[in-house]
Structure formats: structure tokens, C-alpha cells
Scaffold this active site. Structure first.
Site, PDB file in Angstrom:
ATOM      1  N   LYS A 133      32.467  44.496  36.649  1.00  0.00           N
ATOM      2  CA  LYS A 133      31.835  43.624  37.642  1.00  0.00           C
ATOM      3  C   LYS A 133      30.337  43.602  37.370  1.00  0.00           C
ATOM      4  CE  LYS A 133      35.076  42.447  40.764  1.00  0.00           C
ATOM      5  NZ  LYS A 133      35.309  41.067  41.223  1.00  0.00           N
ATOM      6  N   ASP A 161      32.857  39.796  35.282  1.00  0.00           N
ATOM      7  CA  ASP A 161      33.019  38.941  36.464  1.00  0.00           C
ATOM      8  C   ASP A 161      31.743  38.983  37.279  1.00  0.00           C
ATOM      9  OD1 ASP A 161      33.831  37.458  38.608  1.00  0.00           O
ATOM     10  OD2 ASP A 161      35.412  38.828  39.268  1.00  0.00           O
ATOM     11  N   GLU A 190      33.510  35.622  33.943  1.00  0.00           N
ATOM     12  CA  GLU A 190      33.986  34.755  35.029  1.00  0.00           C
ATOM     13  C   GLU A 190      32.816  34.225  35.853  1.00  0.00           C
ATOM     14  OE1 GLU A 190      37.060  36.540  37.504  1.00  0.00           O
ATOM     15  OE2 GLU A 190      37.585  37.879  35.839  1.00  0.00           O
ATOM     16  N   ASP A 213      37.349  30.869  37.806  1.00  0.00           N
ATOM     17  CA  ASP A 213      38.115  31.646  38.784  1.00  0.00           C
ATOM     18  C   ASP A 213      38.062  30.902  40.115  1.00  0.00           C
ATOM     19  OD1 ASP A 213      39.100  33.415  40.664  1.00  0.00           O
ATOM     20  OD2 ASP A 213      37.805  35.078  40.124  1.00  0.00           O
ATOM     21  N   LYS A 235      44.490  34.029  40.654  1.00  0.00           N
ATOM     22  CA  LYS A 235      44.781  35.016  41.690  1.00  0.00           C
ATOM     23  C   LYS A 235      45.839  34.417  42.624  1.00  0.00           C
ATOM     24  CE  LYS A 235      40.335  37.447  41.786  1.00  0.00           C
ATOM     25  NZ  LYS A 235      39.513  36.818  40.748  1.00  0.00           N
TER      26      LYS A 235
END
EC number: 4.2.1.113
Length: 320
Positions: A133, A161, A190, A213, A235
Site C-alpha cells: 500500500k 495500490d 493501482e 480498481d 473486488k
């Protein structure tokens, strides 16, 4: 003869889980269990705070209404994404159309100390893929950490991300600290910037591939091949029914894009189903499911190898 049960649950989270600037102290959700004859199917409905449009209270109302309709013979899926996903999983299990084979290889998630990730990856067999992250700290620090990891492990590929955290300037600050020779081992980043246009520019200017995303869930999004776009991250809890997830995977693959099935911090039951979906729809891609250790327990179905305490269905609050 049809029957159904609905359960409500709450799992304490580890300290330090922050989503969109808010600390997530518990993960709240619902399970539905559908039975018809000798067959049964389970589904998880757990909207993700800060990401799902619906709350779990709203999802509960829609789920209970749907279950009553299903018991009366109606099979039309609800529109609310988290409910549509959970219900479609339960129906697929009931009909035995969700394959049992599962991909339990998860890309390990680095939430803090990069040394911890290096140790974890040292024991990882086969392709070394991890997720980091970025965007939670200073962009310069993020760049230095990513560079360190890529330098320390020559066969590592990183998924990053940013959750749209960066301005174009911050994106440039990040890239400045990542050796250009290593950038090819960033599998994708992302949604680096606040807008899709800025994210596209980031990819062009840095040579770092990006992935969509959040964009997938926006009404104006279309699947098209674009320079610098390498992947889509799907997701299912935020997407909707299994059919919709399948359609998105097929659309991505038709364009030569990588499709990654990814967690919305589901419980162990939901994660095991996502592992099965990943093995079915994206067999050559490691899914992004390394989120169970953010929780303090697993429920109803165990994740292989997890040492977290296990909570059986009898301990859950039954609503129906």
C-alpha cells in the site's frame, strides 16, 4: 423444499487498520445459508466501509427481503452489489456450479516494516509477488521502500495500490526514488492519482504500468486497451453478482489485461470463496487475498494454514 438462515456477525480487527482515513475497529457482515433438498449453499454479505455504497444495515434489509422472496419461489438477484455477490455465491454452491478447486496462494501484503515482507518472501515458493500500500505516507518514503524491496529481492514483482492518493506532483516524487531499471518489476500500480487522466499521464511519464480498481465501479468506465494500463483489480463484494464478476474478467482478458480477484477484507468464509473464484476465472494469476491476518478470528470455514481462533456458526447471531 427450500429453507434459509441469515446470520449477523462482527469480528474485531487488529489495531492500525485504516480505510480512507478512518480506523476500522470491527468487520461487520452477514451470512446467508440456502438449503434445497439435500443441498446447501453459503454466501457472505459484508459491505466495506468507505468503499461500498451501502451500509451493512441497508444490506441486511435487502438480504432479508430477498430471502423471503426466494423461499416463495422467486430467484431474481438483488441489485445491491454486496448482497448480489453473497447471494449469487450461495446459489452457485447450492447448484454446485462454483468449482471446489481454490487458489490459496495470496500475494503477501506489506502494511508496515519492509523487513517483515522480505522475510515472508524468502520462504515463498515459485513466483514472488507481493502487494504494498502506498499513499499512506510521504510519496518519497513510499518510493524509497519500493526501491529497497526491488533491490533486495531480484526476482520480486510488486503490486502497488495508491487508492487515488496522489496528485501528479506526488506521483513524480514517488517515481523519482524508484530506480528506472527496477520499474519493469512493478507489476502494476493501482489508481495512482485522483483522476484517471492524471493516472494515465503518470504511466506515460514514468513507464510504471497502472491498473484500474475504483474506476471499474464508475458509470462511465469502459473496458478499452490503453497505453500503460496492464491490469484490472476486481473486488467482487464491491462489484456484484458472480455473473458480473465473470463478465468483467472476460472483458479484461479479451483486451490482454491481467484480471486480479481481490479481497474487500472479507471473513475467512468469503475469502475461501474468492480463492475458488480466482482458481476458476483467473487460474494463472495470484489473487489479492492476504487480508485475513487483519482480523482476530476466522469463521464458519477455515483458511488453510491460518492459526487464528475459529468461530463456528453456532456462536453467531441468527436473524432468520
Amino acid at each position: 423444499m427450500r429453507s434459509a438462515q441469515v446470520y449477523r456477525w462482527q469480528i474485531p480487527m487488529d489495531a492500525g487498520v485504516v480505510l480512507r482515513d478512518r480506523r476500522l475497529k470491527t468487520r461487520d457482515g452477514l451470512y446467508v445459508c440456502l438449503r434445497e433438498g439435500e443441498c446447501e449453499g453459503w454466501g457472505e454479505i459484508s459491505p466495506l466501509p468507505g468503499f461500498s455504497q451501502e451500509t451493512w444495515e441497508e444490506a441486511q434489509c435487502v438480504l432479508l427481503a430477498w430471502v423471503n422472496n426466494w423461499l416463495a419461489g422467486d430467484c431474481e438477484l438483488p441489485q445491491m452489489p454486496s448482497v448480489a455477490f453473497g447471494v449469487s455465491c450461495a446459489l452457485a454452491e447450492l447448484a454446485d456450479t462454483l468449482p471446489q478447486a481454490a487458489n490459496f496462494r495470496a500475494a503477501p501484503l506489506c502494511n508496515g516494516d519492509p523487513d517483515d515482507l522480505i522475510l515472508k518472501l524468502a520462504d515463498m515458493p515459485g513466483e514472488k509477488v507481493a502487494k504494498v500500500k502506498v499513499g499512506l505516507y510521504e510519496a518519497v518514503r513510499d518510493g524509497m521502500v519500493v526501491n529497497l524491496l526491488l533491490e533486495a529481492i531480484p526476482d520480486l514483482h510488486l503490486r502497488l495500490d495508491a487508492n487515488r492518493a496522489w496528485t501528479p506532483l506526488k506521483g513524480q516524487q514517488f517515481a523519482k526514488y524508484v530506480n528506472p531499471d527496477y520499474r519493469g518489476r512493478i507489476a502494476f500500480l493501482e489508481e495512482p492519482c485522483k483522476t484517471r487522466e492524471d493516472s494515465r499521464a503518470f504511466a506515460r511519464e514514468t513507464g510504471i504500468a497502472i491498473a484500474w480498481d475504483e474506476s471499474l465501479r464508475e458509470p462511465d468506465f469502459a473496458f478499452v486497451a490503453e497505453e500503460g494500463v496492464r491490469a484490472v483489480v476486481i473486488k467482487p463484494t464491491l462489484t456484484g453478482s458472480l455473473e458480473k464478476v465473470h463478465e468483467q474478467v472476460q472483458a479484461a482478458h479479451a483486451l490482454g489485461l491481467t484480471a486480479v480477484i481481490s479481497s474487500s477484507i472479507e471473513s475467512s468464509l468469503g475469502l475461501t470463496q474468492l480463492a475458488r473464484i480466482a482458481a476458476w476465472l483467473t487460474p494463472d494469476t495470484i489473487p489479492g487475498l492476504d487480508t485475513l491476518d487483519l482480523m482476530q478470528a476466522q469463521q464458519v470455514r477455515r483458511w488453510p494454514g491460518s492459526t487464528l481462533p475459529f468461530v463456528d456458526v453456532d456462536a453467531l447471531e441468527r436473524l432468520l
